[in-house]
Design a protein around this motif. Structure first.
Motif, PDB file in Angstrom:
ATOM      1  N   SER A 145       0.614  -1.297   0.113  1.00 29.86           N
ATOM      2  CA  SER A 145      -0.074   0.042   0.030  1.00 29.86           C
ATOM      3  C   SER A 145       0.848   1.213  -0.009  1.00 29.86           C
ATOM      4  O   SER A 145       1.696   1.238   0.888  1.00 29.86           O
ATOM      5  N   GLY A 146       0.447   2.192  -0.751  1.00 28.55           N
ATOM      6  CA  GLY A 146       1.279   3.526  -0.773  1.00 28.55           C
ATOM      7  C   GLY A 146       0.898   4.698   0.033  1.00 28.55           C
ATOM      8  O   GLY A 146       1.227   5.670   0.160  1.00 28.55           O
ATOM      9  N   PHE A 147      -0.511   4.206   1.078  1.00 29.93           N
ATOM     10  CA  PHE A 147      -0.825   5.157   1.618  1.00 29.93           C
ATOM     11  C   PHE A 147      -0.339   4.696   3.139  1.00 29.93           C
ATOM     12  O   PHE A 147      -0.829   3.854   3.604  1.00 29.93           O
ATOM     13  N   ARG A 148       0.337   5.670   3.703  1.00 28.53           N
ATOM     14  CA  ARG A 148       0.821   5.591   4.787  1.00 28.53           C
ATOM     15  C   ARG A 148       1.613   6.742   5.711  1.00 28.53           C
ATOM     16  O   ARG A 148       1.841   7.833   5.090  1.00 28.53           O
ATOM     17  N   ALA A 149       1.491   6.510   6.839  1.00 25.16           N
ATOM     18  CA  ALA A 149       2.045   7.608   7.792  1.00 25.16           C
ATOM     19  C   ALA A 149       3.252   7.270   8.508  1.00 25.16           C
ATOM     20  O   ALA A 149       3.391   6.073   8.901  1.00 25.16           O
ATOM     21  N   VAL A 150       4.583   7.895   8.583  1.00 24.77           N
ATOM     22  CA  VAL A 150       5.736   7.393   9.459  1.00 24.77           C
ATOM     23  C   VAL A 150       6.399   8.713   9.848  1.00 24.77           C
ATOM     24  O   VAL A 150       6.325   9.785   9.382  1.00 24.77           O
ATOM     25  N   ARG A 151       6.999   8.315  10.957  1.00 28.89           N
ATOM     26  CA  ARG A 151       7.784   9.109  11.507  1.00 28.89           C
ATOM     27  C   ARG A 151       8.931   9.496  10.586  1.00 28.89           C
ATOM     28  O   ARG A 151       9.859   8.637  10.075  1.00 28.89           O
ATOM     29  N   ALA A 152       9.164  10.889  10.552  1.00 30.01           N
ATOM     30  CA  ALA A 152      10.204  11.228   9.449  1.00 30.01           C
ATOM     31  C   ALA A 152      11.441  10.919   9.821  1.00 30.01           C
ATOM     32  O   ALA A 152      12.184  10.270   8.735  1.00 30.01           O
ATOM     33  N   ASP A 153      12.035  11.039  10.873  1.00 32.23           N
ATOM     34  CA  ASP A 153      13.287  10.607  11.177  1.00 32.23           C
ATOM     35  C   ASP A 153      13.735   9.007  11.065  1.00 32.23           C
ATOM     36  O   ASP A 153      14.861   8.653  10.477  1.00 32.23           O
ATOM     37  N   LYS A 154      12.805   8.234  11.371  1.00 31.97           N
ATOM     38  CA  LYS A 154      13.056   6.703  11.135  1.00 31.97           C
ATOM     39  C   LYS A 154      13.093   6.665   9.779  1.00 31.97           C
ATOM     40  O   LYS A 154      13.622   5.622   9.535  1.00 31.97           O
ATOM     41  N   PHE A 155      12.155   7.156   8.750  1.00 32.67           N
ATOM     42  CA  PHE A 155      11.982   6.794   7.358  1.00 32.67           C
ATOM     43  C   PHE A 155      13.209   7.315   6.782  1.00 32.67           C
ATOM     44  O   PHE A 155      13.827   6.500   5.699  1.00 32.67           O
ATOM     45  N   ARG A 156      13.756   8.356   7.094  1.00 32.89           N
ATOM     46  CA  ARG A 156      15.087   8.709   6.420  1.00 32.89           C
ATOM     47  C   ARG A 156      16.234   7.768   6.559  1.00 32.89           C
ATOM     48  O   ARG A 156      17.092   7.870   6.182  1.00 32.89           O
TER      49      ARG A 156
END
Length: 290
Positions: A145-156
């Motif tokens: 799925s391309g619909f997601r919310a994520v903590r920015a620092d973790k994702f980077r």
């Protein structure tokens, strides 16, 4: 909690015209970034007209590349990724953000069966979900799925792992599981896409879907894939040796080949496991200050 909504878009002016107006009501004050991936229509103009910040590429670099570019530019503590084709309803964003506030680092909007593009895609995604659930030991409801919310620092932390193509959801999800960052799913309905046809082509992308299977394994625990394969070679070699010894009284070259393959595949799994561990260690080290 500052929120940035990132929408990768290639020739998706019609989809953006349906999605962008609802963002202001769903997430007031959120930063909205549309990454124009080399569109040849008025995608950039439509996005700008609705108040979005537009990042344009001079040529198409791929969906994953657009995601990475948007993630680097995002100023929010939390990034919400949405497709630009109008399938995702902004009204569902608060549902994802509620789970972020509850302590999860990645929240994925899980589609039901009606949200799959076609029967073949639905079956492929079901296979991915089953394999990912087995690999991680957690129930994976929608790996792609391309619909997601994520903590920015973790994702980077994992931007260098993400491919420039379409498998960024798979890669990022498995990376979060591997790093013991909490992941959860929120069931959501999706609408039929508008505008251009899907950029995915079954024949062209058939090999890519097979590679995703291996990517799922190698991003989490390669030995979980290589060990059963090695066991299969070993049992086949032992069985073949038992048959040839019983019927011909000798040990054949085929038995030796199968048993050797079992050892080699197992050792490759061990080496891959070490490489995977070092990859995630390097990712964490690169994010640490100083």
């Amino acid at each position: 909690m500052r929120v940035t909504v990132v929408l990768p878009a290639k020739n998706e002016s019609a989809g953006l015209a349906r999605t962008l107006p609802g963002l202001a009501d769903a997430v007031p004050g959120a930063e909205v970034i549309v990454v124009d991936d080399g569109s040849t229509d008025d995608t950039a103009e439509v996005a700008a007209r609705h108040g979005a910040r537009v990042l344009s590429s001079p040529y198409s670099m791929g969906n994953g590349a657009a995601i990475k570019r948007g993630a680097r530019a995002a100023g929010g503590d939390v990034i919400v990724f949405m497709d630009g084709d109008g399938q995702h309803d902004p009204a569902h964003i608060p549902l994802l953000l509620e789970r972020i506030e509850a302590g999860y680092d990645l929240v994925v909007g899980a589609r039901d069966g009606s949200g799959q593009a076609n029967l073949h895609r639905g079956l492929a995604n079901r296979l991915y979900n089953t394999l990912a659930s087995w690999m991680t030991g957690h129930k994976v409801l929608d790996l792609t799925s391309g619909f997601r919310a994520v903590r920015a620092d973790k994702f980077r932390e994992f931007l260098h792992l993400l491919p420039n193509g379409f498998s960024y959801p798979t890669t990022s999800t498995m990376a979060f599981f591997r790093s013991a960052y909490p992941v959860t799913y929120v069931p959501i309905p999706v609408a039929k896409r508008v505008g251009t046809n899907s950029h995915i082509r079954p024949l062209r992308d058939g090999v890519r879907f097979l590679l995703i299977i291996f990517r799922i394994a190698t991003l989490y625990s390669p030995l979980k894939l290589f060990a059963p394969t090695a066991a299969g070679f070993f049992l086949t070699g032992i069985g073949y040796y038992a048959w040839t010894f019983t019927t011909m009284g000798r040990f054949t070259n085929m038995s030796a080949l199968l048993l050797s393959a079992a050892v080699i595949v197992f050792l490759i799994g061990l080496v891959s496991e070490q490489i995977t561990g070092l990859t995630y260690l390097a990712a964490r080290s690169n994010q640490e200050p100083g």
